[in-house]
Each structure stands twice: as C-alpha cells, then as structure tokens.
Design an enzyme around this catalytic site. Sequence first.
Site, PDB file in Angstrom:
ATOM      1  N   ARG A   1      -9.754  32.512  47.508  1.00  0.00           N
ATOM      2  CA  ARG A   1      -9.555  31.420  48.450  1.00  0.00           C
ATOM      3  C   ARG A   1      -9.312  30.086  47.742  1.00  0.00           C
ATOM      4  NH1 ARG A   1     -14.466  29.407  51.875  1.00  0.00           N
ATOM      5  NH2 ARG A   1     -15.201  31.466  51.243  1.00  0.00           N
TER       6      ARG A   1
ATOM      7  N   GLU B   1     -11.660   6.182   5.142  1.00  0.00           N
ATOM      8  CA  GLU B   1     -11.305   6.856   6.395  1.00  0.00           C
ATOM      9  C   GLU B   1     -12.623   7.213   7.092  1.00  0.00           C
ATOM     10  OE1 GLU B   1      -9.028  10.052   4.786  1.00  0.00           O
ATOM     11  OE2 GLU B   1      -7.543   8.700   3.932  1.00  0.00           O
TER      12      GLU B   1
ATOM     13  N   TYR C   1       0.829  -1.214   0.000  1.00  0.00           N
ATOM     14  CA  TYR C   1       0.000   0.000   0.000  1.00  0.00           C
ATOM     15  C   TYR C   1       0.859   1.259   0.000  1.00  0.00           C
ATOM     16  CZ  TYR C   1      -2.974   3.778   1.641  1.00  0.00           C
ATOM     17  OH  TYR C   1      -3.621   4.973   1.752  1.00  0.00           O
TER      18      TYR C   1
ATOM     19  N   TYR D   1     -14.382  32.963  46.684  1.00  0.00           N
ATOM     20  CA  TYR D   1     -13.796  31.764  46.085  1.00  0.00           C
ATOM     21  C   TYR D   1     -12.691  32.091  45.086  1.00  0.00           C
ATOM     22  CZ  TYR D   1     -17.797  29.030  47.867  1.00  0.00           C
ATOM     23  OH  TYR D   1     -18.733  28.420  48.649  1.00  0.00           O
TER      24      TYR D   1
ATOM     25  N   PHE E   1      -1.369   6.731  12.305  1.00  0.00           N
ATOM     26  CA  PHE E   1      -1.590   8.085  11.806  1.00  0.00           C
ATOM     27  C   PHE E   1      -2.818   8.741  12.418  1.00  0.00           C
ATOM     28  CE2 PHE E   1      -3.350   4.939   8.817  1.00  0.00           C
ATOM     29  CZ  PHE E   1      -4.701   5.171   9.044  1.00  0.00           C
TER      30      PHE E   1
ATOM     31  N   HIS F   1      -3.243  16.038  -2.888  1.00  0.00           N
ATOM     32  CA  HIS F   1      -3.567  16.180  -1.471  1.00  0.00           C
ATOM     33  C   HIS F   1      -3.311  17.594  -0.957  1.00  0.00           C
ATOM     34  CE1 HIS F   1      -4.024  11.953  -1.751  1.00  0.00           C
ATOM     35  NE2 HIS F   1      -3.936  11.685  -0.460  1.00  0.00           N
TER      36      HIS F   1
ATOM     37  N   ASN G   1       2.352  11.497   5.651  1.00  0.00           N
ATOM     38  CA  ASN G   1       1.481  10.656   6.472  1.00  0.00           C
ATOM     39  C   ASN G   1       1.900  10.755   7.930  1.00  0.00           C
ATOM     40  OD1 ASN G   1      -0.362   8.530   7.202  1.00  0.00           O
ATOM     41  ND2 ASN G   1      -0.223   7.878   5.065  1.00  0.00           N
TER      42      ASN G   1
END
Length: 647
Positions: free
Chosen positions: A385, A516, A164, A382, A431, A194, A294
Amino acid sequence: MPRYTVHVRGEWLAVPCLNCTNTIGWLGKEAVRRYMKNKPDNGGFASVEEVKFYIRRCKGLGLLDLDDTVEDALEDNEFVEVVIEGDIMSPDFIPSQPEGVHLYSKYREPEQYISLDGNSLTTEDLVNLGKGLYKIKLTPEAEAKVKQSREVIERIIKEQTVVYGITTGFGKFARTVIPNSKLRELQVNLVRSHSAGVGKPLSPERSRMLLALRINVLAKGYSGISLETLQQVIEAFNASCLPYIPEKGTVGASGDLAPLSHLALGLIGEGKMWSPKSGWADAKYVRFGLALINGTQMITSLGCEAVERAGAIARQADIIAALTLEVLKGTTRAFDTDIHAVRPHRGQAEVAFRFRSLLDSDHHPSEIAESHRFCDRVQDAYTMRCCPQVHGVVNDTIAFVKDIMMTEINSATDNPMVFAERAETISGGNFHGEYPAKALDYLAIGVHELAAISERRIERLCNPSLSELPAFLVTEGGLNSGFMIAHCTAAALVSENKALCHPSSVDSLSTSAATEDHVSMGGWAARKALRVIEHVEQVLAIELLAACQGIEFLRPLRTTTPLEKVYDLVRSVVRPWMKDRFMAPDIEAAHRLLVEQKVWEVAEPYIEKYRREHIPESRPISPTAFSLGSLEMNMGVGHDHRHKDEL
C-alpha cells in the site's frame, strides 16, 4: 624482429625472438631464464630445465600450446603470462590481471566521440565513457582556455613568483620554495610519493570514468596544465590505456590525492597500467604533476555510477512491486490520484502513476484482478500500500543527489586555481569532497529502503499464511525447499546494508601534519554507496524471481499486458521452478536483467503510452520537470476505476 612481453611472478620482461619458428615453450623458458638472471638466488631454481610452467595470453587468459610456434600463435609484441606450476595456489602469486579483469578483453575501440568543455558533461555521459562507448576530444573553446591558463603558469615560473604547488612544496612544506632547476623533479616526486593507495585496483570501466572526469575538469582551464600534456592524457584514454588505481587511500580532502596520483603515475610511465591488449603490465610497456592529482574525481566518478544505477533500479523496483501486488491479489485503490494530490511529493506521485499505468484494469484487463474483485479484504499491508510513499522518497533522493553530481562533474576542483582573465592564481578549497561525500551517504540511506521493503514483500510471497500460495513457492514442500534460502539471502543483504548505510562523512581525521585538518571521507562514501546499490539490485532480483514463480500458481489466469511482458522477459533467462535446483545462477541472471535495465525497457513503452493518454492537454509536462526516468508530476490525472478490494 618480433618482441613479446612476458609476465613472470609479478615482473614484466621483454623477450625478442630472432627465429619465428621457435616454440611457445621456448618463449616461456627464455622468459624464465631472464627472470632467474635478475634474481640473486635465481628465483629459487637450480636451472631453467627444472621449471614446469604453462603459458596463457594476458588478454582473455587463453592457454597456449607449448609446441606451437610463436609465429603461428602470437602477434608481434603480444602480452603473455608464464604461470609456474604450484605458484597459482600460493598466496604470493601475482596474476597479470586481477580477478574478473579478463572480462574487459571484450573491449572494442569506439568510433564516436564526446566533446568535452568542462561545463556540459552529464552523469549518463560519464557512465557511457566508462563503458568504452565513446572517445574524447576537446572543444576549441576548451583548448583556448587551457592555453591561456598555461601561459599564466609559464609566466609565474619565468618570474620566479612564489605560488603554492607550482614553485613550493606541498601541504606542510608550502613555505619551502623550490628552485626552477628542480621544478620538474618536484612534480615527479609529488606523483611518486602520493601514490600510496592500497587495495584492489579500480576496474577498467571505473578507471575510464575517473580518467574521463579528470579530463573534463582540466578542460575547464583553471588547472594550468599544458595543452600538450592534456592531449597525451586524452590519447591514453582513447587507447584505453588505464593506470593501476587502488580503491583505498583517499580521505576526500585536498582532493582524492592517492587515487589521482596513481592515475598520474601510470601516465608518466611508472607503476602499472591496463590495456585491452596487455591486461596489467608495467606502464613503460603500455603506453604531468599537481594538475593531474588535485580534485574530487574519484569520489565523483564512482558517485555518478552510483546515481545512474540507483535511478535504474528505482524505476524497475516499481515494476517488480506491481508484479508482486498482482500475485498477492492486492488492491490498486491506494494509488488513486486524489490520495497523492493532497501530499504532492513529486517522487510519490510518479510512483503511484507507474502503478496505475501497469495495473489499471480499464486500460490493461487482468484476469488475476478479476478473480478477487469482490473479496472482503479492505486494505493491503504497508509493503504494498505504501510503495508510492517509500519508493517515492527514494526517487526524490536520487534526483537531489544527481543534481549535486551534475554540478560537481562540471566544477573546477584544483588548488591553486589559475584565473587567466585575472592573470593570477588563488589557493582555495574546491578540492574538499564534502559535497559528494554527504550526497552519496544520503543516496545509500535512501536507496537501501528499496531493498528493505522488497525483502518484506519476498517474505509475504514465501509465507503461505500471507500469500495463499504454496510455502516457499514450490510444490512438494519438504522434499523441495524452493525460495526458502533465497529469502535468507535477501535478508542477509538487507542486514549488511544497515551497517553500510552508516554515514562515512560524519567522520574526519586530521592529516598532513594538521594542514588538512578536516576531511570528507568521501572515497568510502562512494564505494559503499555502490555496494549498497548492488545489494538492492540483488534483493529486487530475488523478488522478481519470486513474483514470477508466484504467477505459475495462478495460471491459467493472466495479469496485465505489461506485466505479462515482464514475466516473459524473466522466463527467457530463467525457467519455472518445478523442483529444487542450483539457484545462484538464476539470481545472477535476474540481476543482470536489472543492471542492463531490461525490465524497464519492456515496461516503459506501456508506462509512457498511459502517460500520453491520461495527461490533460491543459497541463503539459515541463521539460525542466523532475525527470529521473520521467519522474514528472502527474497530479489529478486519470482516476483509477479498478475498484476491487474495497468492499
């Protein structure tokens, strides 16, 4: 023959200069002439002579005199920009450098190196690499591992094994086998297709962090990249030649594909790159496939900046809150060691210790504290404190997230993974960005609370019914508004943070044709965490200014020595408010002190001296103890005898 690179309306043009006595005006006209020649409609101009323009350097954006000679004004191959009159007001105007990038023209090439092996990088190291403080080199062990994994890849290609991403397509095309003759084209196509991010580019500082982290991951030797290619990437980093990386486009699964593809695109000579000399320019003037794109490095590099800045502001929040407590004449009884020993969270104990180290009257006499020692107030609100409990869990959150980031930056997140010792590749899911995504969502939620409680303390400082100080910390109220709107700004930032703290990692959208089918959305988690932290810094900057202004109304009384040092630091950049003036620059100056950790630098010696004097020899601090800014355990040490408000 000298040559100059000229930016005209989004295009870069190489302009040779045969005669060095030619003027800057000539250079501009020649660049415009070449620009017009490339346009079917001549760029909308009838002739070069009708074009009115000015010329500025890309580095620093300094204007050039059109009558100066190029020989006197420019260096060989310098980058300049022609700005055509009227263009700069157009929404289509594309500057050579996005807003703010000219600030990076101050970059100075570092002399020192950090050796990367893929296993020992720290978040602090990564932030310093982003700042341009170091160059990078590989350790000999890392070089050997890279070579070994590359040998596996070359054997796969030679034997035409189906693997792959190496001999197949990607995602939905994983079953499409690519012939050896087209493997190089496959890798280039991958990077080009990409590179689909949008939005403003990452700053050069953040691009350096991203590139440095990618180098560190590749140095682990599980990606299959060649050593020659990796060395070229390192050379680009060391020269601060940085690709144009849009900040939006990653879903944080299958790695940060879009940002890392833009990173790789510049490195193969396409797209745009930034350098200290050129600003943004075509990559071919400035100046490796799946192995480069990647991984989770965008999420993680931004996350490292976030966790380091969060740690810095958390440390300084304790100092600012202690100063506010002094101004509001609060009690230190709530910081007694026995209280925190029976609820022994590490962050809580450390915050209480810091308050004691800054406010202990036996150690640092305070005239302000003495002025109300026998008042009838029993306890404080608060927001004062409960600082150890509220600030404490923020510190614990930061430590938790930092631990995840330290693991992530020294992890292999490629796919497939190349295991040289087994001589094989395995496709997995390292990944996926869920770890840093969840951690950074948690970080935003945790750190936000520093601003939420700070804004309430600002309210107490500004409200005369709660502070016994003039309304909005200014004289002649009505004529002057003082800190009225500064408090509104703090409230607005806190409100905005509430929306930003919604976790991005609870969302997932299936992508890549359902290949994906679960993603982390970690890119947005990282970017919004940084935005939340910046807002926290700004709110605390306003509180710091307000507390110092409150001191003015308590003079001539003085506070403790370390807090007086903090006051002096602030007054070195912001003068007291006697009447209304432009406030934004004061807030920015105080914000800068916090970002640069100046407040911590002033107070830390006093805190650490107090630590040395109050930790029993029988209970030494372990070097592996919780240590975000020295967040060690301090149980049962040094009771605070500053009894002032309990009667």
